[in-house]
Scaffold this motif. Structure first.
Motif, PDB file in Angstrom:
ATOM      1  N   MET A  53       0.857  -8.775  -0.313  1.00 47.75           N
ATOM      2  CA  MET A  53      -0.068  -8.354  -1.364  1.00 47.75           C
ATOM      3  C   MET A  53       0.438  -8.781  -2.739  1.00 47.75           C
ATOM      4  N   LYS A  59      -4.140  -5.406  -3.935  1.00 50.20           N
ATOM      5  CA  LYS A  59      -3.631  -4.155  -3.392  1.00 50.20           C
ATOM      6  C   LYS A  59      -4.639  -3.613  -2.383  1.00 50.20           C
ATOM      7  N   SER A  60      -4.134  -2.864  -1.420  1.00 49.53           N
ATOM      8  CA  SER A  60      -5.033  -2.223  -0.465  1.00 49.53           C
ATOM      9  C   SER A  60      -4.266  -1.182   0.328  1.00 49.53           C
ATOM     10  N   HIS A  61      -4.998  -0.345   1.037  1.00 49.07           N
ATOM     11  CA  HIS A  61      -4.376   0.488   2.041  1.00 49.07           C
ATOM     12  C   HIS A  61      -3.778  -0.441   3.094  1.00 49.07           C
ATOM     13  N   GLU A  73      -2.608   2.260  -1.187  1.00 45.30           N
ATOM     14  CA  GLU A  73      -2.122   1.141  -1.996  1.00 45.30           C
ATOM     15  C   GLU A  73      -0.961   1.532  -2.897  1.00 45.30           C
TER      16      GLU A  73
END
Length: 267
Positions: A53, A59-61, A73
């Motif tokens: 990432m 960004k992310s879970h 995130e």
């Protein structure tokens, strides 16, 4: 319109050089602009996922250890389930007797017997994270074990997988490549993790897209409304999954998303 996209990492999101292609990067930016969540679902540890990432500026879970650990995130733990340490030690003893290289993961810690093992060095280079050497006595102090990774020779992987399933039928044991076998607590798999996140966001599983290339991705690909097997996936997986795209070296994720209409269906 589909409402969320899940993707495996190795052999799917990343090409054979362990990089994300420019067109795949463009697809993630497009999803972000459309406010469609993009979630990495991997057998890797969090420390093997977050650099992806960071390098690609999103960004992310994330779903780590094939579902044994789910984080948002900001690296807050949303869910975790591991096996008891005593059981993990029985598995390690079995692997030692079979002369199999192993890795033990607890939360975001990665433990190995010998960092100089060429198999461990190769794994460190791929995931861009460092392991720690630990003895069995050291491992006994762990609060929980989220995953054990077996690194085999290609000609022994199926034999080892079969033996482990026979000896430990209460666990989730699945081959994730020609040389890797993942061992997690019972009921841990990518499909269950994907369902949990969809429920968290009130997204129908039928509105989810998923990409994968290996046997540990199959349950996820069958669970979502739009499961895509990568072009480099084994034939047995492609036969069972509804959709197939190009391989990971030829922008398979980008191609698939570009060839779905507004209802999420393949054109």
């Amino acid at each position: 319109m589909y409402q969320i996209v899940f993707s495996d990492v190795d052999g799917t999101l990343l090409n054979d050089q362990h990089q994300m292609t420019p067109l795949t990067q463009q697809s993630i930016i497009w999803l972000h602009n459309k406010q469609i969540p993009f979630v990495i679902v991997s057998a890797r540890s969090p420390s093997g996922i977050f650099p992806i990432m960071e390098e690609n500026h999103f960004k992310s879970h994330l779903i780590a250890y094939s579902g044994a650990l789910i984080m948002d995130e900001y690296r807050h733990i949303l869910y975790e389930k591991g096996m008891k340490t005593a059981l993990a030690m029985l598995i390690i003893q079995k692997l030692n007797a079979m002369n199999i290289t192993w890795c033990v993961y607890s939360f975001d810690q990665w433990y190995v017997q010998n960092r100089q093992d060429e198999k461990i060095q190769r794994e460190e280079n791929i995931v861009k994270a460092q392991s720690q050497e630990a003895s069995l006595d050291d491992l006994l102090s762990l609060p929980v074990v989220h995953k054990i990774l077996c690194i085999c020779r290609p000609n022994q992987t199926l034999i080892v997988e079969k033996q482990l399933k026979k000896d430990f039928p209460q666990l989730t044991i699945v081959k994730s490549s020609d040389i890797l076998i993942e061992i997690m607590e019972q009921g841990i798999n990518k499909a269950q993790a994907v369902k949990q996140l969809c429920q968290l966001w009130n997204i129908p599983i039928q509105k989810a897209v998923a990409f994968g290339d290996q046997y540990n991705d199959l349950d996820m690909l069958l669970e979502v409304g739009y499961g895509w097997a990568m072009g480099n996936a084994p034939k047995e997986i492609k036969k069972q999954v509804k959709y197939a795209t190009l391989d990971n070296n030829h922008d398979g994720i980008h191609y698939a998303l570009n060839n779905m209409n507004d209802e999420g269906k393949k054109i």
